[in-house]
Scaffold this active site. Structure first.
Site, PDB file in Angstrom:
ATOM      1  CB  SER A 227     103.003  64.197 184.195  1.00  9.37           C
ATOM      2  OG  SER A 227     103.990  63.315 183.684  1.00  9.37           O
ATOM      3  N   GLY A 228     104.511  62.579 186.554  1.00 12.33           N
ATOM      4  CA  GLY A 228     105.798  62.450 187.249  1.00 12.33           C
ATOM      5  C   GLY A 228     105.842  61.214 188.113  1.00 12.33           C
ATOM      6  N   GLY A 229     104.709  60.477 188.106  1.00  8.85           N
ATOM      7  CA  GLY A 229     104.676  59.230 188.875  1.00  8.85           C
ATOM      8  C   GLY A 229     104.801  59.508 190.365  1.00  8.85           C
TER       9      GLY A 229
ATOM     10  CG  HIS B 149      82.505  54.908 148.154  1.00  7.42           C
ATOM     11  ND1 HIS B 149      81.430  55.001 149.011  1.00  7.42           N
ATOM     12  CD2 HIS B 149      82.911  53.616 148.220  1.00  7.42           C
ATOM     13  CE1 HIS B 149      81.208  53.822 149.571  1.00  7.42           C
ATOM     14  NE2 HIS B 149      82.084  52.955 149.096  1.00  7.42           N
TER      15      HIS B 149
ATOM     16  NE  ARG C 252      86.470  55.042 150.226  1.00 11.82           N
ATOM     17  CZ  ARG C 252      85.746  56.142 150.300  1.00 11.82           C
ATOM     18  NH1 ARG C 252      86.103  57.199 149.577  1.00 11.82           N
ATOM     19  NH2 ARG C 252      84.663  56.185 151.032  1.00 11.82           N
TER      20      ARG C 252
ATOM     21  CE  LYS D 244      99.696  62.445 183.330  1.00 12.82           C
ATOM     22  NZ  LYS D 244      99.659  61.061 182.896  1.00 12.82           N
TER      23      LYS D 244
ATOM     24  CG  ASN E  19     100.057  59.560 180.030  1.00 16.96           C
ATOM     25  OD1 ASN E  19     100.485  60.607 180.478  1.00 16.96           O
ATOM     26  ND2 ASN E  19      99.770  58.524 180.784  1.00 16.96           N
TER      27      ASN E  19
ATOM     28  N   GLY F 216      98.006  59.960 195.572  1.00 18.53           N
ATOM     29  CA  GLY F 216      97.333  60.816 196.552  1.00 18.53           C
ATOM     30  C   GLY F 216      98.152  61.008 197.817  1.00 18.53           C
TER      31      GLY F 216
ATOM     32  CB  VAL G 108     100.952  55.243 194.494  1.00 20.29           C
ATOM     33  CG1 VAL G 108     102.285  55.817 194.052  1.00 20.29           C
ATOM     34  CG2 VAL G 108     101.076  53.782 194.882  1.00 20.29           C
TER      35      VAL G 108
ATOM     36  CD  GLU H 227     104.272  57.897 180.200  1.00 18.41           C
ATOM     37  OE1 GLU H 227     104.046  58.956 180.805  1.00 18.41           O
ATOM     38  OE2 GLU H 227     103.755  56.807 180.517  1.00 18.41           O
TER      39      GLU H 227
HETATM   40  C1  6PG Z   1     102.847  60.103 184.391  1.00 15.86           C
HETATM   41  C2  6PG Z   1     102.564  58.726 183.837  1.00 15.86           C
HETATM   42  C3  6PG Z   1     101.397  58.046 184.556  1.00 15.86           C
HETATM   43  C4  6PG Z   1     100.941  56.855 183.750  1.00 15.86           C
HETATM   44  C5  6PG Z   1     101.171  55.576 184.477  1.00 15.86           C
HETATM   45  C6  6PG Z   1     100.550  54.392 183.720  1.00 15.86           C
HETATM   46  O1  6PG Z   1     102.764  61.052 183.609  1.00 15.86           O
HETATM   47  O2  6PG Z   1     103.178  60.155 185.581  1.00 15.86           O
HETATM   48  O3  6PG Z   1     102.198  58.913 182.472  1.00 15.86           O
HETATM   49  O4  6PG Z   1     100.336  58.980 184.705  1.00 15.86           O
HETATM   50  O5  6PG Z   1      99.591  56.915 183.538  1.00 15.86           O
HETATM   51  O6  6PG Z   1     102.541  55.457 184.618  1.00 15.86           O
HETATM   52  O7  6PG Z   1     101.023  54.368 182.428  1.00 15.86           O
HETATM   53  P1  6PG Z   1     100.445  53.267 181.380  1.00 15.86           P
HETATM   54  O8  6PG Z   1      99.402  53.946 180.569  1.00 15.86           O
HETATM   55  O9  6PG Z   1     101.642  52.815 180.600  1.00 15.86           O
HETATM   56  O10 6PG Z   1      99.857  52.125 182.198  1.00 15.86           O
END
Ligand code: 6PG
Length: 450
Positions: free
Chosen positions: A127-129, A434, A428, A181, A185, A14, A12, A188
């Site tokens: 990033s951006g799917g 400790h 502790r 990155k 996430n 690539g 997807v 995100e």
């Molecule tokens: C991005 C997304 C993407 C992400 C996948 C899977 O920045 O385009 O963060 O890289 O890794 O959507 O996300 P999960 O970790 O929720 O499976």
């Protein structure tokens, strides 16, 4: 002028990156052992800039030197396996660019393997799917090596633009791009969970899916526009055969591990990112519904939507800050020399967490481009009381708010000079000897508790 690149991994991401590159008039030479996959991709390429090869050797042979090879294969072992094959064929001055969702420590290791072969390495977070890859992702680019202007031109050409400025960030260090990155996430996950918690509150405040959708689309008009808020609004009003599809989807969330790595790394370095952790934990807990047989019913909630707006803002800002402060902490520790303002600009468009909040936070950085904690605290304080009211109400209605509550706890705890950890020290020392550190002293001593 270099205008070609090799690309391995036409899944997807690539294949969409290949089409994006072709749109920008770069010649893309792809490898795949399936001729059918190559043909499927070439058929989508209106500019006839994509050429396919069924062996890596053929691909390497047909790339002008110095070669640039973009890797988009699953992270971990597959990335290492393909890289090792490539390194046997690549030559001094070539660039290997890992654009998968690799763990940053792996990118550091891969950078060393490349260095041993006199090949330059770039670890690039994308990033951006799918749509981002096709039309403009945010690119987080880390390398020990000087990146030639021609390669920078290529990255800047395919990246998303914010006010015509490419959302491609360049950072020192083989793993730094993938580190940033990874933090992206983690944030995100938190943003997605905050919106899910707001949706839960609206649902138990008797909002219909359409009304909830309207709430989220109105957020955009109240200084909270973001990609994730936008898609949440669209998702909630999506109907299939006159039914809201959201009501048909099971309440369990999975992950491919990207947010988990953020938490593991934060635990390893002893840095607090509780909102990100709570978001990940909420996904894990979603697989344990009905662990207890007795139902604790959700009670009717009467939400004040302006207060909910504030709670969403407060939690989004807290989660974003946790991620950015972790980057600042590790950048300081490893001399990455990362400027937070540059990250906010890198994330300004194309990436999943793109939002107006990033620009607002950019205006709350100091002269060195790092977070101005006093300005940021003033921002958080503006939304504190409303957030507490939303949490109070949710508690009374038995609605769990993993990230919103965690964000409040984080802020209250980090805005106070007292916390009950003195008792933890004492406990502790009592059972494990400790030792305790007394106020105003650097020494540790054991107390005779009897
Ligand atoms: C991005 C997304 C993407 C992400 C996948 C899977 O920045 O385009 O963060 O890289 O890794 O959507 O996300 P999960 O970790 O929720 O499976």
């Amino acid at each position: 002028m270099m205008n070609q690149i090799g690309l391995i991994g036409i899944g997807v991401m690539g294949s969409n990156l290949a089409l994006n590159l072709s749109d920008k008039n770069f010649k893309v030479k792809v490898f795949n052992n399936s001729d059918e996959k190559i043909q499927n991709l070439i058929q989508k390429d209106k500019n006839n800039n994509i050429e396919g090869f069924n062996t890596i050797k053929e691909l390497i042979k047909n790339l002008e030197k110095p070669r640039n090879l973009l890797l988009l294969v699953p992270s971990g072992a597959p990335t290492f396996e393909v890289s090792k094959t490539l390194l046997e064929l690549m030559e001094k001055g070539d660039f290997l660019i890992d654009a998968g969702n690799s763990y940053f420590e792996d990118s550091i290791t891969l950078g060393k393997l490349c260095k041993d072969k006199d090949v330059s390495f770039i670890g690039m977070g994308v990033s951006g799917g799918e749509v981002g890859a096709r039309t403009g992702p945010a690119l987080m680019i880390g390398s020990e090596n000087q990146i030639p202007d021609e390669l920078k031109f290529l990255f800047d050409s395919i990246a998303a633009k914010k006010d015509s400025v490419p959302c491609s960030g360049y950072y020192k260090g083989a793993g730094t791009g993938h580190f940033i990155k990874m933090i992206h996430n983690g944030i995100e996950y938190a943003e997605m969970q905050i919106l899910a918690e707001a949706y839960s509150i609206l649902k138990f405040s008797n909002f219909s899916n359409f009304e909830a959708s309207e709430f989220f689309s109105n957020l955009s008009n109240n200084n909270q526009s973001s990609y994730l808020i936008e898609i949440t609004s669209k998702i909630l009003k999506k109907e299939v055969k006159e039914n809201y599809i959201i009501d048909k989807i099971d309440s369990v969330a999975n992950h491919k591990g990207t947010g988990k790595l953020t938490i593991e790394t934060s635990l390893e370095h002893g840095f607090p990112v509780p909102s990100i952790y709570s978001a990940f934990n909420a996904r894990v807990e979603s697989h344990y519904q009905k662990l207890f047989s007795l139902d604790v019913d959700k009670l009717d909630n009467q939400i004040d939507i302006s207060k909910l707006n504030s709670a969403i803002y407060f939690s989004r800002l807290s989660s974003l800050l946790q991620g950015l402060l972790f980057i600042e902490f590790l950048s300081e520790r490893n001399s990455y020399k990362i400027m937070t303002k540059n990250i906010l600009s890198n994330w300004a468009a194309g990436c999943i967490i793109r939002s107006e909040l990033l620009a607002e936070l950019s205006n709350n950085c100091d002269k060195k481009g790092m977070l101005d904690k006093n300005k940021v605290q003033n921002l958080l304080n503006l939304y504190l009381e409303d957030t507490k009211d939303v949490i109070r109400q949710a508690i009374n209605s038995n609605i769990p708010l993993h990230v919103i509550t965690s964000s409040l706890n984080w802020y209250l705890n980090l805005s106070s000079n007292t916390n009950p950890s003195n008792l933890i020290q004492a406990q502790r020392d009592y059972f494990g000897a400790h030792k305790v550190k007394l106020i105003g002293s650097e020494d540790f001593l054991h107390i005779d508790w009897d």
